[in-house]
Design an enzyme around this catalytic site. Structure first.
Site, short mmCIF file in Angstrom:
data_model
loop_
_atom_site.label_atom_id
_atom_site.label_comp_id
_atom_site.label_asym_id
_atom_site.label_seq_id
_atom_site.Cartn_x
_atom_site.Cartn_y
_atom_site.Cartn_z
N LEU A 512 -5.44 -1.84 -11.12
CA LEU A 512 -6.86 -2.02 -11.44
C LEU A 512 -7.73 -0.95 -10.82
O LEU A 512 -8.81 -0.65 -11.32
CB LEU A 512 -7.32 -3.40 -10.95
CG LEU A 512 -6.67 -4.61 -11.63
CD1 LEU A 512 -7.01 -5.87 -10.85
CD2 LEU A 512 -7.12 -4.73 -13.07
N GLY A 513 -7.32 -0.40 -9.71
CA GLY A 513 -8.13 0.59 -9.03
C GLY A 513 -7.52 0.93 -7.70
O GLY A 513 -6.42 0.48 -7.35
N LYS A 534 -4.13 -6.84 -3.40
CA LYS A 534 -4.62 -5.69 -2.64
C LYS A 534 -3.51 -5.25 -1.72
O LYS A 534 -3.13 -5.96 -0.79
CB LYS A 534 -5.87 -6.13 -1.87
CG LYS A 534 -6.46 -5.11 -0.94
CD LYS A 534 -7.66 -5.77 -0.28
CE LYS A 534 -8.40 -4.86 0.64
NZ LYS A 534 -9.59 -5.52 1.19
N ASP A 631 -21.78 -4.16 3.44
CA ASP A 631 -21.42 -3.27 2.32
C ASP A 631 -21.70 -3.94 0.98
O ASP A 631 -20.91 -3.84 0.05
CB ASP A 631 -19.95 -2.87 2.42
CG ASP A 631 -19.63 -1.64 1.56
OD1 ASP A 631 -20.57 -0.88 1.25
OD2 ASP A 631 -18.45 -1.44 1.22
#
Length: 824
Positions: A512-513, A534, A631
């Site tokens: 996905l990234g 992740k 963030d």
């Protein structure tokens, strides 16, 4: 007095109309039209025409809960294979009296969309056919003149869709050959039958199963007189009771509710997972109180023949005692399909090996398709029956009540066994005589002695192993401090093999990234649940701190506007976090895309703004820890299937103790364009830093423009400066995304959101509102204070020397990212 009497008469008329409109039957002279419904006598169920969703063009006839539950939860669909499109101008549900065609769904041109026949082989003549909706949710066809109201010629309970209601039979009638089973919808919006079904398998001894096409993917274990042996539920269930009925004409199971005021159903969803749902009035929602399959060990035949699955082990598959893998090479590569074979084969036919039985306790009994049973035998008689048949490989009692009775015997390999923690059953597995303590058979006293010796030896050996392992881990931590352990996290642990299978072995197609921590993959677990994985890169030099930081915070936070973490996988050098997958991914992919931003109308955008505000308010005020995100940005706001926002990426988050609201740091991390001035320049962060980031996000959502890199044709170099200029000139409506069509009634809400955004990005932290104040400002029409100049609204450049950064992180393509200062 005349007016009073008139009012009384009118009330009487209207109350009579209301009562007469709530009919529960359809007759020859009174069909059911599209704008009508029938309601069961007790008001529990309602039947009529519905659409599966607000966007669906197809219409269906269905039954749903009427009483108590506000949501239209369809429990049965009549025309799931033949939906009514918008071309059918009018429809009616009519009863036809001729032949066997008792029930028909017709369009305005009298085309039969659906017809149902009785199970009788000969035509039936009805004097007064009626269709009635019962308070059980069963739709029945009967003769209205029949004295016995339970004499049904047809019933919907014989043709369920995806929902199993109390009192419904699931099984097979041997006389008619008719089988009653559940069939999942194709999707959340398409009731058509999918490849997933839930059946009562009656080959051998009955057991519940889930199939995908013809392949079995889950098995409940056989009925043991109290429950299905493979389902981890208590023997005495406070909510529902199951029963199994076996006779010459039919085999079926059904369930009843212990308390009839409780609403609970079983249904199979479109991913093939069976859920036990219960309606909780206090929450005004359904909750899942159980689902199947539950884990890897519930996957049918996961460990092959004579294998034993234990979810607490790694790998989960092992062999039964006195059995070995048939193919050691494949077993070593986590391919357990070949199963296990005996160390020593049985030789009962030659008469040299009478053998014996080894007792296994606490297990899910094997697949009973290749079995034989007798309901009256004692356990001793069952052993003798197995003993005299050379093909018999194991036996167990059929009913665990009152010390056990009945006999269940297996032939051939034992398939789909798993360890059940404290809730399993006993099985006696046949072994060669040489495998037992005594050549003439198994003796209990010998086994007891062996057990005591084994436990003692295990304790001593285990003590040495634990000491050695502790020393090894200590040395390893000293050598390589970046390695994490499962114990560091209070999370469910996933096995590496499970995650590898879910992500197609971390295929590039599933990627996905990628951020500074490493790549993110999409995966699908065995139960159909979509996940985002992740994976910390082995080459990462900056991800380990953020990786652990994220777990520490997000595992302790629960809010509808925060992304949920499902677990972790820590094995060797592999360190991964598993999250709920957000199908619409991140907010930045919508609001900054010229095409996709058109999908976000103002109500959706306002809902997103409100959701982010409530998520931040929870972090700052209502959570167990006071969390400062540090963030917040569009790429760290995820969108679920309904476009509801969820804040993600807590790798840079900080907690502050007690009533503190901020701190300072020499390591400034975050994303340029979203950081407040005091944090970027001085390293001072607080809850007001998050408020600043929220204000930037609000202005980006309204305008569809990025704050970073904003360069309109004037002196202002940021979106904040542009918004401030338009506000002072009374032209805030010029800031609104030109793709966004705003209804006249919504314009004030849009302008108010811009005003709130400007209040949040003011230069000085003390001037900014708290998030609890922001939530109130967005939800009411109170007069707002005038904003002061925003921070970073003029040409205030910052060099990389003023912010600490190791490696700029790429923009996240999914919910999991870790970002350092991004000056690109």
């Amino acid at each position: 007095m005349g007016d009073f009497h008139l009012l009384f008469v009118l009330c009487l008329i209207f109350s009579t109309l209301k009562i007469s409109s709530a009919r529960d039957t359809i007759s020859l002279d009174d069909p059911l039209h599209e704008n009508e419904t029938i309601i069961s006598s007790g008001g529990t169920f309602e039947m009529g025409f519905f659409r599966p969703s607000s966007t669906s063009l197809n219409r269906y006839v269905g039954i749903w809960y009427k009483k108590i539950i506000p949501k239209k939860t369809a429990v049965w669909v009549a025309n799931r294979k033949a939906p009514l499109s918008t071309n059918a101008s009018s429809v009616a549900l009519k009863i036809l009296s001729q032949s066997q065609q008792l029930l028909a769904l017709l369009t305005d041109t009298n085309d039969v969309v659906l017809s149902v026949n009785t199970l009788s082989s000969s035509p039936i003549s009805l004097r007064n056919p009626v269709m009635q909706l019962l308070d059980s949710g069963n739709l029945v066809v009967r003769d209205g003149g029949e004295e016995n109201p339970e004499s049904f010629l047809w019933q919907s309970f014989d043709y369920p869709t995806d929902t199993y209601l109390p009192g419904m039979k699931m099984g097979i009638n041997f006389e008619t050959g008719h089988e009653v089973y559940l069939s999942a919808w194709k999707s959340a919006e398409d009731p058509a039958p999918s490849e997933y079904t839930s059946n009562l398998l009656v080959t051998g001894y009955p057991q519940g199963i889930i199939r995908r096409g013809k392949a079995m993917i889950y098995r409940s274990g056989p009925w043991n007189g109290v429950k299905w042996s493979g389902i981890p539920s208590p023997d005495i269930n406070p909510i529902y009771n199951y029963d199994l009925f076996i006779n010459k004409t039919e085999i079926y199971t059904n369930f009843s509710l212990v308390n009839e005021s409780v609403i609970s159903v079983l249904y199979i969803n479109y991913t093939g997972v069976v859920h036990r749902l219960m309606w909780v009035e206090g929450m005004r929602n359904w909750i899942t109180i159980g689902k199947l399959p539950t884990d890897d060990c519930d996957r049918y035949g996961n460990c092959g023949g004579n294998g034993l699955c234990n979810i607490g082990n790694f790998p989960v598959c092992g062999c039964l005692d006195h059995f070995l893998p048939r193919n050691q090479a494949e077993w070593g590569m986590a391919n357990f399909a070949g199963g296990c074979g005996r160390k020593r084969s049985l030789d009962c036919q030659s008469g040299k090996d009478s053998g014996g039985f080894l007792n296994y306790s606490g297990i899910k009994l094997p697949d009973t398709q290749n079995s034989w049973y007798n309901e009256t035998m004692t356990l001793q008689e069952c052993q003798q029956e197995c003993w005299k048949n050379c093909s018999c490989t194991a036996f167990s009692s059929l009913d665990v009540r009152n010390g056990g009775s009945g006999c269940l015997i297996w032939f051939g390999d034992l398939v789909d066994i798993r360890q059940m923690a404290g809730r399993g059953q006993d099985i006696f597995i046949r072994l060669a005589a040489s495998e037992l303590v005594s050549g003439s058979g198994f003796r209990r006293e010998h086994r007891k002695i062996l057990e005591i010796v084994a436990v003692t030896l295990s304790s001593v050996i285990g003590l040495f192993l634990i000491s050695g392992l502790s020393l090894m881990l200590y040395v390893r931590r000293k050598k390589k401090t970046k390695v994490l352990r499962d114990e560091d996290f209070e999370l469910p642990v996933f096995h590496l093999r499970t995650i590898a299978r879910a992500t197609n072995n971390f295929s590039v197609d599933n990627k996905l990234g990628e951020g500074g921590f490493g790549p993110v993959y999409k995966g699908v677990l065995e139960n159909g649940q979509e996940i985002a994985v992740k994976r910390l890169s082995k080459a990462s030099v900056q991800g380990i701190h953020e990786f652990k930081n994220e777990v520490v915070f997000i595992a302790k936070l629960q809010h509808r506007n925060l992304v949920s973490i499902l677990g972790c996988c820590i094995q060797g050098e592999e360190q991964m976090l598993i999250y709920e997958y957000m199908p619409n991914r991140s907010l930045d992919l919508f609001i900054f895309d010229p095409t996709k931003r058109k999908l976000l109308d103002w109500p959706k955008r306002f809902n997103i703004i409100n959701g982010i505000a409530r998520g931040l308010m929870y972090l700052h005020q209502d959570s167990r820890l006071r969390i400062i995100h540090r963030d917040l940005k569009a790429s760290n706001v995820l969108l679920d299937v309904d476009m509801n926002p969820k804040i993600s990426d807590f790798g840079l988050a900080k907690s502050v103790a007690g009533n503190e609201t901020g701190a300072n740091t020499s390591r400034v991390v975050g994303t340029h364009g979203y950081m407040s001035p005091e944090y970027a320049v001085l390293g001072i962060f607080s809850i007001k830093s998050d408020v600043f980031s929220f204000g930037v996000s609000v202005l980006e959502i309204v305008s569809g423009m990025r704050n970073k890199g904003f360069s309109p044709e004037d002196q202002y170099h940021t979106l904040l400066g542009h918004a401030w200029k338009l506000y002072r000139e009374g032209r805030s409506d010029d800031l609104v995304d030109y793709h966004l069509v705003v209804e006249s009634g919504d314009l004030s809400q849009v302008l108010r959101s811009i005003h709130v955004g400007l209040l949040c990005v003011q230069q000085h932290p003390d001037d900014r509102p708290t998030m609890s104040s922001v939530v109130q400002m967005l939800s009411n029409d109170a007069v707002l204070p005038e904003p002061k100049e925003p921070g970073f609204f003029t040409q205030m450049g910052f060099t990389s020397a003023e912010c600490s950064s190791s490696t700029p992180a790429a923009s996240s393509l999914n919910e999991v990212s870790i970002s350092l200062v991004d000056l690109s």
